[in-house]
Design a protein around this motif. Structure first.
Motif, short mmCIF file in Angstrom:
data_model
loop_
_atom_site.label_atom_id
_atom_site.label_comp_id
_atom_site.label_asym_id
_atom_site.label_seq_id
_atom_site.Cartn_x
_atom_site.Cartn_y
_atom_site.Cartn_z
N TYR A 31 -1.48 -6.14 0.57
CA TYR A 31 -2.89 -6.42 0.31
C TYR A 31 -3.03 -7.34 -0.91
O TYR A 31 -2.15 -7.43 -1.75
N GLU A 58 -6.45 -8.14 3.37
CA GLU A 58 -5.07 -8.16 3.82
C GLU A 58 -4.43 -9.48 3.39
O GLU A 58 -5.11 -10.50 3.26
N SER A 65 0.83 -1.21 0.00
CA SER A 65 0.00 0.00 0.00
C SER A 65 0.86 1.25 0.00
O SER A 65 0.47 2.27 -0.52
N TYR A 103 -6.90 1.36 0.77
CA TYR A 103 -6.03 0.60 1.65
C TYR A 103 -5.94 1.40 2.97
O TYR A 103 -5.44 2.52 2.96
N VAL A 107 -10.76 -6.14 -1.77
CA VAL A 107 -9.46 -5.89 -1.17
C VAL A 107 -9.41 -6.61 0.18
O VAL A 107 -10.31 -6.46 1.00
#
Length: 265
Positions: free
Chosen positions: A246, A215, A10, A240, A213
């Motif tokens: 990610y 982690e 990110s 993010y 999205v």
């Protein structure tokens, strides 16, 4: 259905040092009294999306105004040696997704997606034609090296197949932007190309792509976004929440909103 996952950072850590800029690589070759040059905007040809520039200079090193020009990238794939290696004998040749040259001043520009890197299995080269003062010239081979993509934010070029009966239609896809994602909101751009033949790779422009999205290592959605085709790619905004790694998972949908299911993906 999740089409694939791409991992990206990110943002950089505060103590990260900027990566050194690569020494520009400008392949060139002579055609008569002219020198043809092919250049990448980053100084290196990489696996993935590339902005390319073609120029021609005369014997005095002065740029020449071209009346027309064409550029076609090719990769010679070598035959296997039966022992896990390759021999320098061409098995077949394929191209890659690329746009026709567009003139900007004396420079002609193209965008290309190199789906493989140069290596023991194959090498890249270009065929180029250009026209000066009414005379046409042809360069049958200009070799260049495609290196691995060093930017983890863009990941790699991937592929999937859509099946109709027993026959599968292969596609390529790659993240094109952002090159430097940050914590917060980012506009992303995703390209999808149909592998119609060894020479033809038309862009897919009439789908909708849903993005999840999460982690890295988790399947829980942190945020979602919808990408629609505009300005050459599927574009939309993802968030993010903090620095870290990610994963983006894609769901393909047709123009009517029906999910498109790549087999086994």
């Amino acid at each position: 259905a999740a089409m694939a996952a791409v991992t990206l950072f990110s943002c950089k850590k505060d103590d990260d040092k900027p990566a050194p800029k690569p020494t520009p690589t400008i392949p060139e070759a002579k055609v008569g009294d002219y020198t043809v040059r092919l250049e990448s905007s980053t100084g290196t040809f990489v696996m993935g999306y590339n902005d390319l520039m073609l120029s021609v200079v005369d014997a005095a090193g002065k740029e020449v105004a071209l009346e027309a020009a064409t550029f076609t990238p090719w990769m010679n794939m070598f035959k296997g040696d039966g022992k896990g290696g390759f021999i320098k004998e061409v098995d077949f040749t394929h191209s890659c997704p690329h746009t026709p040259l567009a003139k900007e001043g004396n420079v002609w520009k193209s965008q290309a997606l190199f789906q493989m890197k140069t290596g023991p299995s194959g090498v890249w080269f270009a065929t180029i034609t250009f026209k000066v003062a009414g005379k046409e010239y042809e360069l049958k081979r200009l070799d260049f090296e495609v290196k691995p993509q060093p930017n983890k934010a863009l990941g790699t070029v991937n592929r999937f197949k859509l099946f109709s009966g027993d026959k599968g239609q292969a596609h390529l896809y790659a993240l094109v932007a952002p090159e430097s994602p940050k914590a917060g909101e980012n506009e992303i751009a995703l390209g999808i190309w149909k592998m119609e033949s060894m020479q033809s790779f038309p862009q897919v422009t009439d789908w909708v792509v849903e993005v999840k999205v999460s982690e890295k290592g988790s399947t829980a959605a942190i945020s979602t976004a919808t990408l629609r085709y505009e300005r050459g790619f599927y574009r939309g905004k993802v968030t993010y929440p903090k620095a870290g790694e990610y994963t983006l998972s894609y769901t393909l949908k047709d123009a009517q909103g029906k999910a498109i299911q790549p087999q086994g993906n």
